[in-house]
Design an enzyme around this catalytic site. Structure first.
Site, PDB file in Angstrom:
ATOM      1  CG  ASP A  74      -1.916  -1.051   1.250  1.00  0.00           C
ATOM      2  OD1 ASP A  74      -2.768  -1.032   0.359  1.00  0.00           O
ATOM      3  OD2 ASP A  74      -1.861  -1.928   2.143  1.00  0.00           O
ATOM      4  CG  ASP A 106      14.451  -6.134  -6.385  1.00  0.00           C
ATOM      5  OD1 ASP A 106      14.420  -7.376  -6.506  1.00  0.00           O
ATOM      6  OD2 ASP A 106      13.430  -5.424  -6.387  1.00  0.00           O
ATOM      7  N   GLY A 126      11.846  -1.312   0.878  1.00  0.00           N
ATOM      8  CA  GLY A 126      12.678  -1.028  -0.283  1.00  0.00           C
ATOM      9  C   GLY A 126      12.382   0.347  -0.872  1.00  0.00           C
ATOM     10  N   GLY A 127      12.516   0.469  -2.193  1.00  0.00           N
ATOM     11  CA  GLY A 127      12.384   1.767  -2.857  1.00  0.00           C
ATOM     12  C   GLY A 127      11.044   2.436  -2.592  1.00  0.00           C
ATOM     13  N   GLY A 128       9.954   1.691  -2.772  1.00  0.00           N
ATOM     14  CA  GLY A 128       8.617   2.255  -2.574  1.00  0.00           C
ATOM     15  C   GLY A 128       8.428   2.697  -1.134  1.00  0.00           C
ATOM     16  CD  GLU A 143      11.443  -9.317 -11.659  1.00  0.00           C
ATOM     17  OE1 GLU A 143      10.446 -10.058 -11.707  1.00  0.00           O
ATOM     18  OE2 GLU A 143      11.710  -8.617 -10.669  1.00  0.00           O
ATOM     19  CB  VAL A 171      11.740 -20.334  -4.881  1.00  0.00           C
ATOM     20  CG1 VAL A 171      12.719 -20.056  -6.008  1.00  0.00           C
ATOM     21  CG2 VAL A 171      12.300 -21.414  -3.981  1.00  0.00           C
ATOM     22  CD  GLN A 172      14.763 -15.378  -7.845  1.00  0.00           C
ATOM     23  OE1 GLN A 172      15.741 -14.869  -8.352  1.00  0.00           O
ATOM     24  NE2 GLN A 172      13.555 -15.229  -8.353  1.00  0.00           N
ATOM     25  NE  ARG A 173       9.419 -11.447  -2.113  1.00  0.00           N
ATOM     26  CZ  ARG A 173       8.356 -10.865  -2.695  1.00  0.00           C
ATOM     27  NH1 ARG A 173       8.532 -10.164  -3.794  1.00  0.00           N
ATOM     28  NH2 ARG A 173       7.165 -10.978  -2.196  1.00  0.00           N
TER      29      ARG A 173
END
Ligand code: F6P
Length: 362
Positions: free
Chosen positions: A75, A135, A110-112, A230, A287-289
Site C-alpha cells: 500500500d 533487488d 525497499g524503494g517504494g 526479469e 522461491v528467491q524470497r
C-alpha cells in the site's frame, strides 16, 4: 519518560526482516527500556491501528525465520484503497502514530517504502528506515536485507541447471528477480557460471546471444545457461524508452512501452529457432524470497536493527540507517527517496564477466 516506538515492514518480504525486527526490539528493550509495538501488514496496519506488542517473548526465536512476523503489504499511504475508493491516508497515519504516543516509527522496506516513509516524515512523523530488498537497488547503502540470501538461492539454481542442460544438450533460460535492476542476475550468473547474462542495464540483441550460443556449440559445448533478469530489455525497446525520456514523455508512457518487453519464454523460443538447440525455461520467482536468511543477512539485519535504535536514541529522525562497510551510517531520507542504485556500466562484476567471455547480449 519511557519512549515508545513502532515497527512496520512494507513492500515485498525478504529474508532478514525478522532478524532486524528482533534486533530493533531487543536493543530498544534491553538498552533503553522502551515499549515496542508492531503494526500489521505495513502501512495498512498503521492506518487501521492493527498492532501487536513486541515484548521479549515475541522477539525470541525469530532470528532465523523467513518472511515477516508483522506481515507486509504494497500500500501507498497517499493512495490507499479504502473500501474501493483511493484515498490519501497520510494524515490518518500520522494521527494514529500520535495516538500510540510513538516517539519514532521504524519502517523496513525497499524503494517504494522509502518514498512513502519520506512522505510521512514530511508530515511530521518521526521515522527511521531500514533498507530491505532482494533487488539490491536502494541508493545510499552498501547492502539491503535479503539480497545475499536471494543471491545464494539463485546461484544454487544456476548451478543445478548445468547438469541437466549438459545431459540433454539444451539451452536453459533461467529468469531471476530484481525488478529493474540486474544485481541478482549478474551476481547469480557470475557465481553460478552462466554462459549468457542479460540485465536491464545492458540491453540485449537476440542475434548477439544466438551467435554466442552457436559459437559455443561449434566449439563442442552443446548446452548453454542463459540467466535473464526479469527486467531485461532488448536494444530496440531500450531505444524506444530512451526516445520517450529524452523528449520528457510521462512515466506512464515509459511503463506502457515496457509492457512490450519480450517474455523469458519468448527469448527461449527465439534462441531455439536460431540455434537449433532445444530450449527450456525456469522461472525462479518467489522461491528467491522465501525461507531462512543467510548468515550474512542475519548479521546485516542485526547491525542495522541496532543502528536504527541508536539513531532514535540520538533523536536523529528522517534517516535511513545504511550499511557502510563493516559499520553503518545515517542517510537523510531526502537523499534516498525516489533514487535507484543500478549496475553501473563500469562495475567490476560486468568487467569480470566480459573478461571471461560471458555474453552480456550487447
Ligand atoms: O522487489 C522485490 C521483488 O521480489 C522484485 O524482485 C519483484 O519484481 C517483485 O518484488 C515481485 O513482487 P510481488 O511479490 O508483489 O509479486
Amino acid at each position: 519518560m519511557t519512549k515508545s516506538i513502532g515497527i512496520l515492514t512494507a513492500g515485498g518480504d525478504s529474508p532478514g526482516l525478522n532478524a532486524a525486527i528482533r534486533a530493533i526490539g531487543k536493543s530498544a528493550i534491553r538498552q533503553h527500556g522502551w515499549n515496542v509495538i508492531g503494526f500489521k501488514d505495513g502501512f495498512r496496519g498503521l492506518m487501521q491501528n492493527r498492532i501487536i506488542r513486541l515484548d521479549s517473548d515475541m522477539l525470541s526465536g525469530i532470528l532465523t525465520k523467513g518472511g515477516t512476523i508483522l506481515g507486509t503489504g504494497r500500500d501507498k499511504p497517499h493512495k490507499m484503497d479504502v473500501g474501493g475508493s483511493v484515498m490519501d491516508m497520510t494524515d490518518v497515519m500520522v494521527e494514529n502514530a500520535a495516538h500510540h504516543e510513538l516517539d519514532a516509527l521504524v519502517c523496513l522496506g525497499g524503494g517504494g517504502t522509502h518514498k512513502n516513509a519520506y512522505r510521512l516524515a514530511n508530515k511530521g512523523l518521526p521515522i527511521v528506515t531500514v533498507p530491505k530488498t532482494i533487488d539490491n537497488d536502494l541508493y545510499g547503502t552498501d547492502g539491503s536485507l535479503g539480497f545475499d540470501t536471494a543471491l545464494g538461492i539463485a546461484t544454487e539454481a544456476v548451478d543445478r541447471l548445468h547438469s541437466t542442460a549438459h545431459s540433454h544438450h539444451r539451452i536453459i533460460v533461467v529468469e531471476i528477480m530484481g525488478h529493474n535492476a540486474g544485481w541478482l542476475t549478474l551476481g547469480a550468473g557470475l557465481g553460478g557460471g552462466a554462459d549468457v547474462i542479460l540485465i536491464p542495464e545492458v540491453p540485449y540483441s537476440i542475434g548477439t546471444i544466438s551467435n554466442a550460443i552457436a559459437l559455443r556449440k561449434s566449439g563442442g559445448s552443446t548446452f548453454s545457461i542463459v540467466a535473464v533478469a526479469e527486467g531485461a530489455i532488448s536494444q530496440r525497446l531500450a531505444s524506444v524508452v530512451q526516445e520517450i525520456e529524452e523528449r520528457g514523455g510521462p512515466r506512464d508512457e515509459v511503463k506502457a512501452a515496457l509492457t512490450e518487453r519480450r517474455s523469458t519464454v519468448e527469448i527461449a523460443r527465439q534462441l531455439e529457432d536460431r540455434t537449433g538447440l532445444e530450449a527450456r525455461v525456469t522461472i525462479l520467482g518467489h522461491v528467491q524470497r522465501g525461507g531462512a536468511p543467510s548468515p550474512a543477512d542475519r548479521i546485516l539485519a542485526t547491525k542495522l536493527g541496532v543502528a536504527a535504535t541508536a539513531a532514535i536514541a540520538d533523536g536523529e529522525m528522517g534517516v535511513m540507517v545504511a550499511s557502510d562497510g563493516e559499520g553503518t551510517k545515517r542517510v537523510p531520507l531526502s537523499e534516498v527517496a525516489g533514487k535507484k542504485h543500478l549496475v553501473p556500466q563500469d562495475h567490476p562484476w560486468l568487467e569480470t564477466a566480459r573478461a571471461l567471455g560471458v555474453c552480456l547480449g550487447d
